[in-house]
Design an enzyme around this catalytic site. Structure first.
Site, PDB file in Angstrom:
ATOM      1  N   ASN A  60      12.952 -38.861  -0.759  1.00 56.61           N
ATOM      2  CA  ASN A  60      14.203 -39.714  -1.312  1.00 56.61           C
ATOM      3  C   ASN A  60      13.736 -40.590  -2.624  1.00 56.61           C
ATOM      4  O   ASN A  60      12.980 -41.324  -2.040  1.00 56.61           O
ATOM      5  CB  ASN A  60      14.990 -40.781   0.033  1.00 56.61           C
ATOM      6  CG  ASN A  60      15.928 -41.805  -0.659  1.00 56.61           C
ATOM      7  OD1 ASN A  60      15.685 -41.847  -1.060  1.00 56.61           O
ATOM      8  ND2 ASN A  60      15.471 -42.407   0.458  1.00 56.61           N
ATOM      9  N   LYS A  68      15.243 -42.723  -4.177  1.00 57.46           N
ATOM     10  CA  LYS A  68      15.901 -44.122  -3.746  1.00 57.46           C
ATOM     11  C   LYS A  68      16.023 -44.770  -5.478  1.00 57.46           C
ATOM     12  O   LYS A  68      16.517 -43.513  -5.746  1.00 57.46           O
ATOM     13  CB  LYS A  68      14.841 -45.046  -2.938  1.00 57.46           C
ATOM     14  CG  LYS A  68      14.577 -45.034  -2.247  1.00 57.46           C
ATOM     15  CD  LYS A  68      13.640 -45.793  -1.044  1.00 57.46           C
ATOM     16  CE  LYS A  68      13.653 -45.349   0.252  1.00 57.46           C
ATOM     17  NZ  LYS A  68      12.574 -45.974   1.074  1.00 57.46           N
ATOM     18  N   HIS A  84      21.319 -44.347   5.299  1.00 55.78           N
ATOM     19  CA  HIS A  84      19.717 -44.617   5.181  1.00 55.78           C
ATOM     20  C   HIS A  84      19.727 -46.177   5.807  1.00 55.78           C
ATOM     21  O   HIS A  84      20.731 -46.499   5.506  1.00 55.78           O
ATOM     22  CB  HIS A  84      19.565 -44.272   4.193  1.00 55.78           C
ATOM     23  CG  HIS A  84      17.971 -44.530   3.759  1.00 55.78           C
ATOM     24  ND1 HIS A  84      17.356 -46.292   3.886  1.00 55.78           N
ATOM     25  CD2 HIS A  84      17.239 -44.159   3.906  1.00 55.78           C
ATOM     26  CE1 HIS A  84      16.430 -45.958   3.469  1.00 55.78           C
ATOM     27  NE2 HIS A  84      15.731 -44.584   3.593  1.00 55.78           N
ATOM     28  N   GLU A 107      13.942 -42.914  10.675  1.00 51.76           N
ATOM     29  CA  GLU A 107      13.028 -43.786   9.598  1.00 51.76           C
ATOM     30  C   GLU A 107      13.274 -45.463  11.168  1.00 51.76           C
ATOM     31  O   GLU A 107      14.163 -46.352  10.822  1.00 51.76           O
ATOM     32  CB  GLU A 107      14.001 -44.053   8.782  1.00 51.76           C
ATOM     33  CG  GLU A 107      13.836 -43.117   8.544  1.00 51.76           C
ATOM     34  CD  GLU A 107      13.803 -42.823   6.837  1.00 51.76           C
ATOM     35  OE1 GLU A 107      12.946 -41.794   6.664  1.00 51.76           O
ATOM     36  OE2 GLU A 107      14.951 -43.250   6.140  1.00 51.76           O
ATOM     37  N   SER A 132       7.384 -44.551   5.341  1.00 46.61           N
ATOM     38  CA  SER A 132       5.256 -45.329   5.082  1.00 46.61           C
ATOM     39  C   SER A 132       4.226 -43.559   5.857  1.00 46.61           C
ATOM     40  O   SER A 132       3.232 -43.237   5.627  1.00 46.61           O
ATOM     41  CB  SER A 132       4.527 -46.510   5.764  1.00 46.61           C
ATOM     42  OG  SER A 132       5.191 -47.490   4.892  1.00 46.61           O
TER      43      SER A 132
HETATM   44  O1  G3P Z   1      14.286 -42.471   3.452  1.00 48.03           O
HETATM   45  C1  G3P Z   1      12.518 -42.536   3.125  1.00 48.03           C
HETATM   46  C2  G3P Z   1      12.447 -43.313   3.155  1.00 48.03           C
HETATM   47  O2  G3P Z   1      12.864 -44.448   3.598  1.00 48.03           O
HETATM   48  C3  G3P Z   1      10.914 -44.251   3.810  1.00 48.03           C
HETATM   49  O3  G3P Z   1      10.217 -44.953   2.548  1.00 48.03           O
HETATM   50  O4  G3P Z   1       8.734 -45.656   1.140  1.00 48.03           O
HETATM   51  O5  G3P Z   1       8.406 -45.312   3.521  1.00 48.03           O
HETATM   52  O6  G3P Z   1       8.609 -43.347   2.600  1.00 48.03           O
HETATM   53  P1  G3P Z   1       8.829 -44.848   2.500  1.00 48.03           P
END
Ligand code: G3P
Length: 249
Positions: free
Chosen positions: A11, A13, A95, A165, A211
């Site tokens: 993603n 973003k 999300h 998430e 993360s």
């Molecule tokens: O959709 C993936 C996300 O929200 C995780 O973000 O940067 O923590 O991998 P990150």
């Protein structure tokens, strides 16, 4: 990893420029990716065409959001039909950034999922609790409620991947431990078994996001109910994203 083919989504973003994205595409095109993994990237809408034109067909493309129904007079929105027109196979919905920054609600997200599925897009259906909800012992309640909103709205689970998430893990560098993630994933699978069907519970892939990076993905991937990842920051680096894709083996 246990249910179905391992699934890794990137993603991106609201990141990137034409130049940085063409470099990322080149890195992804050069990467060695394990064949038995579904790999999907979700660029910002404005770069989807660039990505579709130059990215290997090995990697599918997803929208990061879509409008709740047919397009028309909805300023600033992108329709499911438009995503399909550009060659997208997937859309990320629900999300946490859309829930908590933009204010999207469960019911609206459920309707979006139903509409996208009805038009043939796969849905990466996100859920997850805030830190204060976890600290108040409400993780399962919150996740079940968000999952129920999808279950109430969709006619079939054939084309859905659930992305758990935890909001406290997103972009913070504080990844959930494999045990913390597994505990929620198995609870989600149980919820599906009790509220949808045993078949859907065993077939639906439940992926983890928050993360994930090239250093922690292999340990997470060992857990029985972690069927892949949704990766934010680390998906902007081609070689690291490839490491995550390949972490299941
Ligand atoms: O959709 C993936 C996300 O929200 C995780 O973000 O940067 O923590 O991998 P990150």
């Amino acid at each position: 990893a246990g249910s179905g083919k391992f699934f890794v989504g990137g993603n991106w973003k609201c990141n990137g420029t034409k130049d940085s994205i063409s470099k990322l595409i080149a890195d992804l095109n050069n990467a060695k990716l394990e064949p038995d993994v579904d790999v999907v990237v979700a660029p910002p809408f404005v770069y989807i065409d660039q990505v579709k034109t130059s990215l290997t067909d090995r990697i599918e493309v997803s929208g990061q959001n879509s409008w709740v129904g047919k397009g028309g007079a909805f300023t600033g929105e992108i329709s499911v039909e438009q995503l399909k027109d550009l060659g997208c196979k997937w859309v990320i919905l629900g999300h946490s950034e859309r829930r908590h920054v933009i204010g999207e609600k469960d019911e609206f997200i459920g309707k979006k999922a139903a509409y996208a599925l009805s038009e043939g897009l796969g849905v990466i259906a996100c859920i997850g609790e805030l830190l204060e909800e976890r600290e108040a012992g409400k993780t399962f309640d919150v996740c079940f409620q968000q999952l129920k909103a999808y279950a109430d709205a969709v006619p079939s689970w054939d084309n859905i991947v659930i992305a758990y998430e935890p909001v406290w893990a997103i972009g913070t560098g504080k990844v959930a431990s494999p045990e913390q993630a597994q505990e929620v994933h198995i609870a989600l699978r149980d919820w599906l078994k009790n509220n949808v069907s045993a078949e859907v519970a065993s077939k639906t892939r439940i992926i983890y996001g928050g993360s994930v990076n090239g250093g922690n993905s292999a340990e997470l991937a060992k857990k029985e109910d972690i069927d892949g990842f949704l990766v934010g920051g680390a998906s902007l680096k081609g070689p690291e994203f490839a490491t995550i894709v390949n972490s299941v083996t």
